[in-house]
Design a protein around this motif. Sequence first.
Motif, PDB file in Angstrom:
ATOM      1  N   LYS A   1       0.806  -1.212   0.000  1.00  0.00           N
ATOM      2  CA  LYS A   1       0.000   0.000   0.000  1.00  0.00           C
ATOM      3  C   LYS A   1       0.843   1.266   0.000  1.00  0.00           C
ATOM      4  N   HIS A   2       2.054   1.179   0.498  1.00  0.00           N
ATOM      5  CA  HIS A   2       2.808   2.390   0.761  1.00  0.00           C
ATOM      6  C   HIS A   2       4.153   2.478   0.057  1.00  0.00           C
ATOM      7  N   LEU A   3       4.619   1.390  -0.578  1.00  0.00           N
ATOM      8  CA  LEU A   3       5.931   1.386  -1.224  1.00  0.00           C
ATOM      9  C   LEU A   3       5.817   0.923  -2.672  1.00  0.00           C
ATOM     10  N   ARG A   4       6.558   1.567  -3.562  1.00  0.00           N
ATOM     11  CA  ARG A   4       6.634   1.145  -4.963  1.00  0.00           C
ATOM     12  C   ARG A   4       7.883   0.271  -5.107  1.00  0.00           C
ATOM     13  N   LEU A   5       7.677  -1.028  -4.984  1.00  0.00           N
ATOM     14  CA  LEU A   5       8.805  -1.951  -4.979  1.00  0.00           C
ATOM     15  C   LEU A   5       9.185  -2.441  -6.375  1.00  0.00           C
ATOM     16  N   GLY A   6       8.271  -2.336  -7.340  1.00  0.00           N
ATOM     17  CA  GLY A   6       8.552  -2.806  -8.693  1.00  0.00           C
ATOM     18  C   GLY A   6       9.800  -2.193  -9.294  1.00  0.00           C
ATOM     19  N   PRO A   7       9.951  -0.864  -9.261  1.00  0.00           N
ATOM     20  CA  PRO A   7      11.168  -0.263  -9.821  1.00  0.00           C
ATOM     21  C   PRO A   7      12.448  -0.714  -9.122  1.00  0.00           C
ATOM     22  N   VAL A   8      12.365  -1.033  -7.845  1.00  0.00           N
ATOM     23  CA  VAL A   8      13.550  -1.533  -7.135  1.00  0.00           C
ATOM     24  C   VAL A   8      13.981  -2.861  -7.731  1.00  0.00           C
ATOM     25  N   VAL A   9      13.001  -3.749  -7.949  1.00  0.00           N
ATOM     26  CA  VAL A   9      13.301  -5.052  -8.548  1.00  0.00           C
ATOM     27  C   VAL A   9      13.869  -4.869  -9.953  1.00  0.00           C
TER      28      VAL A   9
ATOM     29  N   PRO B   1       5.986  -4.298 -19.204  1.00  0.00           N
ATOM     30  CA  PRO B   1       7.281  -3.829 -18.693  1.00  0.00           C
ATOM     31  C   PRO B   1       7.136  -3.154 -17.327  1.00  0.00           C
ATOM     32  N   VAL B   2       8.115  -3.361 -16.491  1.00  0.00           N
ATOM     33  CA  VAL B   2       8.132  -2.697 -15.190  1.00  0.00           C
ATOM     34  C   VAL B   2       8.534  -1.243 -15.392  1.00  0.00           C
ATOM     35  N   PRO B   3       7.770  -0.295 -14.862  1.00  0.00           N
ATOM     36  CA  PRO B   3       8.165   1.114 -14.996  1.00  0.00           C
ATOM     37  C   PRO B   3       9.566   1.329 -14.443  1.00  0.00           C
ATOM     38  N   SER B   4      10.433   1.854 -15.263  1.00  0.00           N
ATOM     39  CA  SER B   4      11.825   2.043 -14.850  1.00  0.00           C
ATOM     40  C   SER B   4      12.019   3.438 -14.270  1.00  0.00           C
ATOM     41  N   ARG B   5      12.772   3.501 -13.189  1.00  0.00           N
ATOM     42  CA  ARG B   5      13.132   4.785 -12.591  1.00  0.00           C
ATOM     43  C   ARG B   5      14.652   4.853 -12.545  1.00  0.00           C
TER      44      ARG B   5
END
Length: 676
Positions: free
Chosen positions: A593-601, A652-656
Motif C-alpha cells: 500500500k505504501h511502497l513502490r517496490l517494482g522499480p527496485v526489482v 514492462p516494469v516502470p523504470s526509474r
Amino acid sequence: MALYAATVFLSAFLLFLVQPLIAKLILPWFGGSAVVWNTCMLFFQILLLLGYAYAHWTTNRLKPKLQLYLHAGLLLAAVLLAPAVPPEWLKPSGSDAPILPILTVLAVTIGLPYFLLSSTSPLLQAWYSQVHRAAPPYRLFALSNLASLLALLAYPVAIEPYLPVRNQAVVWKFAFAFFALGCIYTAWKASNANTTELREEAQNAEVPPPPTRRDYLTWITLAAVPSMLFLAFTSHLVQNVASIPFLWVVPLSMYLLSFILVFDSERIYRPAFFRVATPIVLGGLLYGLHQTDSDTRLHYQLGAAAFSLLVFCTFCHGELAKRKPHPRYLTMFFLMMAVGGAIGGFLISIAAPIYMPGYFELFIALSIFAVASLVILYRQHWTSDILWTAAAVCAIVFAVVEIRTIAEGSRVMVRNFYGALRVQDSTQGTDKETWTRTLIHGTINHGMQFLSDNRYLLPTTYYGPNSGIGLAIANTWHMNHRVGLIGLGTGTLSSYARKGDYYRIYEINPLVLDVARSEFRYLKGCRGTCDVVLGDARLSLERDKPQQFDVLAVDAFSGDSIPVHLLTKEAFELYFRHLQSPNGVLAVHVSNKHLRLGPVVERIATSLGLKTLEIDNEEIEEAQVFSSDWVLVYRPEASIASMPLVTSAGQPVPSRTELRTWTDDYSNLFQIWKRE
C-alpha cells in the motif's frame, strides 16, 4: 555554556544516528528485521543505563582530574579500537538463536562509543553545575533531546538516501573522533576551573537534603510511564492502524519533544492546567479508540494519537522536571530516569511479547498511566483527585472490554518477537461454501482458506491462478516440478503442487508454521512433497546447496518493516544460484500500500543483466482472490516466449533510472514511498 552545549548536542546527535546505522549494517548477517531491531533496542537501553550509572559514579567518587584522565582515556580507546564497521570475523556461521551473536557484534563494534555517548549529557551537566553554580544545567538536557530529534528526522531524509551504509559508518566514526576531542577539551576546562576557591565555596554552601526513597520511586515511575506509552502507541499504530514506513517516527518524536518543552523552560509546563487537562484528554482518547473503526481516516487516527501522546508525555516529564533535585544530585536524578526508561522499554519490548497473546500494550499502558498519576497526585487538589479517579476507572474498564472483545473475535491468538498472529473465521450466511478462515498479522492478511471440503485447496488472496506466481508455476510446470517459497503464510501456494512436485518453503517465524499446520489445511492437503525450513530465508539459502528451482517466489514485502536484505543485488545473485538454468523464474511479490517496490526489482535485475515482467491481476470477489502485483525476473536466454499466458499478461516494469541499485550497502525506503 556554548562549549558544553555544542558537545552535548553532537553527542546526542551521534547517539541517535548510530542506532539505525548499525542495525542496517548487521541486518544481512542475521536477517529477520524484527528480532534484529528488538535486540538492538535492548542493547541501546542497557548501554544508556550503564552510561548514566558511569556518570553518577565518576562525578561522585572521583576528583575532577581523575574524571578527566579516565574519561579521556576511554574516549581515545574508543576512537582507536572501535571498528567503523563490524569485522568479518564476527559474522555468524550457524543457525542458532541470533540474540547473543547480535549483542556480541554490537558490543565489539559500537559498545564503548555508545556507552560514552550515553554518559555525555549527565556528565557534562554535572561538570557545568560544578563550575557555573548559579546557572541551571537542565537546559542542556533539553538540548540533547533536540539533537536526538533532529538526528531521528535527518537519517531517512538527508543521510540514508545519499550515502551507502558503510560510508555512513566511516563518516560517523570521524564525527565521533571530533566529538571525543571536543569532550576531552570540555573536561579539561571543567577540571581546571574547579579551583580551590570553587571547592571551598562548595564546602561552605548549604547542603540540600538528599532525595528520599519516595523521590527515587517517583522519578522512576514518571520516567517509566511515558517510555511505556510511546512504545505502546508505536505498536498500536503499526499493528492496528496502518503498516506505513517511518510511522514509528511519530510517537518517538512526540516523546522527545516533550523532554525539550519541559526541560528547556519552566514556563511551558503549568501543573494546574495539565493536571486537569490530561485526564480529560485521556477520557477523549479512550472514547475515540472505542468508536474508531477501519473506515476512520488515517490522518484523524494519527493526529489523535500524536496529540494525546504529546500531552501524556509532557504531563509525566513536566511532573518529573518539577521534581528535579539540586544539581548536586543531578546524576542520581538522571540515573533514576534511565532506570525508569529501561523498565518501560523492557515491559513493552521484552515482557509483552512473552506474556501477551496480542497487542494489548496500549490498553494496559493507559491504565497504568492513569493509576500512577492518581497515586502521585493524590490529595494535592480535589479536582484532580476526582478527574484522575474517573480516568483510572474508565481506563481499566476500557482495557478489560477491548481485550475481551478482541479475544472473543479471534479463533487463535499467539505472539512472539516477530509479531502477533490472529486467526479469524468468517461464517456469515447460510452457504457454507463461502465460509473462510483468515490469518492476520497486524493489519496484513497473510492468507485465507475456504472451510468447505470442496474448496479448501483453492488458491486465494494474492495467489490466484491469474496472479504472477500462479502463471509462473503453471507455465513452467513439468514432471517433478521444483518450487521455492520465501514466506509461508497459511501455505496457500502449496495448493499448486502435484504428485511428484517438490516445494521448499522458507519461514522465519515458527509460530506461523504452527498456525499453518494446526488451523489451515493447505500443508496437510499438499499433493506433492513439501518441506518447511525455519529461519531467515537468505541465511538458509546461503547454507543450502543449489536447489535447481523452476520457480522461486519471494513473498515478504507486504508490511511496513520489509526485510530489505531480501531485496538487494546480493540477495538476487543468491536466488539465481538456486534457480535452474536457463529457464528458472524468480517471482517477487511487490503488492504494498505504501511502497513502490517494482522499480527496485527492475533496477536490480538490470544491474545483473536480467529481464523483468510485471503482472497485475484483477480481484475475483467470489473466489476470495485479491488484486496483486508480481514481478517476474528471468535470464535473457530463458524461453519466456514459450509461456504465452505469462507474456500476454505481463507488461514492462516502470523504470526509474534515478533510483540507485539496492545492495547490502545501500537501500532507501523513503525514495519509493507512495506519497499520494
